[in-house]
Design an enzyme around this catalytic site. Sequence first.
Site, PDB file in Angstrom:
ATOM      1  CG  ASN A   9     -66.158 -35.074  60.372  1.00 14.85           C
ATOM      2  OD1 ASN A   9     -65.762 -33.974  59.990  1.00 14.85           O
ATOM      3  ND2 ASN A   9     -65.470 -36.196  60.174  1.00 14.85           N
ATOM      4  CE  LYS A  11     -66.462 -37.424  56.920  1.00 14.21           C
ATOM      5  NZ  LYS A  11     -66.455 -38.745  56.313  1.00 14.21           N
ATOM      6  CG  HIS A  97     -62.136 -38.872  60.440  1.00 15.74           C
ATOM      7  ND1 HIS A  97     -62.023 -39.279  59.137  1.00 15.74           N
ATOM      8  CD2 HIS A  97     -63.445 -38.973  60.755  1.00 15.74           C
ATOM      9  CE1 HIS A  97     -63.237 -39.598  58.682  1.00 15.74           C
ATOM     10  NE2 HIS A  97     -64.115 -39.418  59.656  1.00 15.74           N
ATOM     11  CD  GLU A  99     -62.940 -38.981  55.580  1.00 13.72           C
ATOM     12  OE1 GLU A  99     -63.007 -37.807  55.982  1.00 13.72           O
ATOM     13  OE2 GLU A  99     -63.957 -39.694  55.395  1.00 13.72           O
ATOM     14  CD  GLU A 169     -66.205 -42.143  62.290  1.00 12.12           C
ATOM     15  OE1 GLU A 169     -67.301 -41.662  62.070  1.00 12.12           O
ATOM     16  OE2 GLU A 169     -65.143 -41.619  61.918  1.00 12.12           O
ATOM     17  N   GLY A 175     -68.994 -43.040  54.382  1.00  9.77           N
ATOM     18  CA  GLY A 175     -69.308 -42.397  53.111  1.00  9.77           C
ATOM     19  C   GLY A 175     -69.670 -43.376  52.000  1.00  9.77           C
ATOM     20  CB  SER A 215     -73.292 -45.056  55.939  1.00  9.14           C
ATOM     21  OG  SER A 215     -72.275 -44.929  54.966  1.00  9.14           O
TER      22      SER A 215
HETATM   23  P1  PGA Z   1     -70.335 -40.689  56.932  1.00 10.30           P
HETATM   24  O1  PGA Z   1     -68.989 -40.233  57.672  1.00 10.30           O
HETATM   25  O2  PGA Z   1     -71.467 -40.497  57.914  1.00 10.30           O
HETATM   26  O3  PGA Z   1     -70.451 -39.787  55.729  1.00 10.30           O
HETATM   27  O4  PGA Z   1     -70.164 -42.119  56.557  1.00 10.30           O
HETATM   28  C1  PGA Z   1     -68.764 -40.547  59.011  1.00 10.30           C
HETATM   29  C2  PGA Z   1     -67.417 -40.025  59.451  1.00 10.30           C
HETATM   30  O5  PGA Z   1     -66.472 -40.078  58.675  1.00 10.30           O
HETATM   31  O6  PGA Z   1     -67.274 -39.529  60.586  1.00 10.30           O
END
Ligand code: PGA
Length: 253
Positions: A9, A11, A97, A99, A169, A175, A215
């Site tokens: 992803n 983003k 997601h 976010e 997640e 992140g 992460s």
């Molecule tokens: P990240 O994001 O690997 O940067 O923690 C994962 C995600 O949001 O799908």
Amino acid sequence: MRKPFIAGNWKMNTDGHSAVKLAESIVSGCSDLDSGSVDVAVCPPFVYLQQAGKALSSSRVALGAQDVYFEQKGAFTGEISAAMLKDIGCTYAICGHSERRHVIGETDELINKKVHAAISGGLLPILCVGELLEERKASKTAEVVTRQMKKGLAGLSKEKMSAVTIAYEPVWAIGTGLTATPEQAQDVHALIRNLLAEMFDRKIAGEIRIQYGGSVKPDNARELMQKEDVDGLLVGGASLKADDFVAIVKSSV
Ligand code: PGA
């Protein structure tokens, strides 16, 4: 056996040039993988889907979108339909997601409409679920994930459900550099699989792939993938570096 499924992803990152370069490097890094061993997808920003998609064409890496709107067409300024995504070569669409839930404010009801629209439009949705840090601290992980699963998948037939991938997640791990331990991931993945058996049936529960996200890095991917109910990974930050993403893909086979 469920085939591993690794998705990146991107983003709101890359530009036209770097999106193409990244897609090309991932394609070449994955070229020596046995085609039946793992499913791989990348989800660039909407505006670079076509360019990145061209770089993926006739490769084993599929194209996915980071979101999809639920209406088919019309006066919905700024939104993108499943048919549009299908038209430019997308296979997958991420729905819900964290976010989008917590920064943009999407509700379970809206996300459910997106899951339905994605399937009706011929896309394979990746439904994201996961608890906030305060919810984990208050021992509400199971309650939150159960609600997101039940509302997010409401009204789907068994047949439609077979198009769906679930991504667990935990929001506190996204992140932040804090990864759930393989045991923490396994506990929630097992809960999700049990829920699928309850909501659909055992056969479907045994077939649906459940990705872990938060992460994920080359050095923790393998131990996460070794857990029984972890069938894949949804990778954010590390999917922006071709070498890291390819290493994660390779550690899953
Ligand atoms: P990240 O994001 O690997 O940067 O923690 C994962 C995600 O949001 O799908």
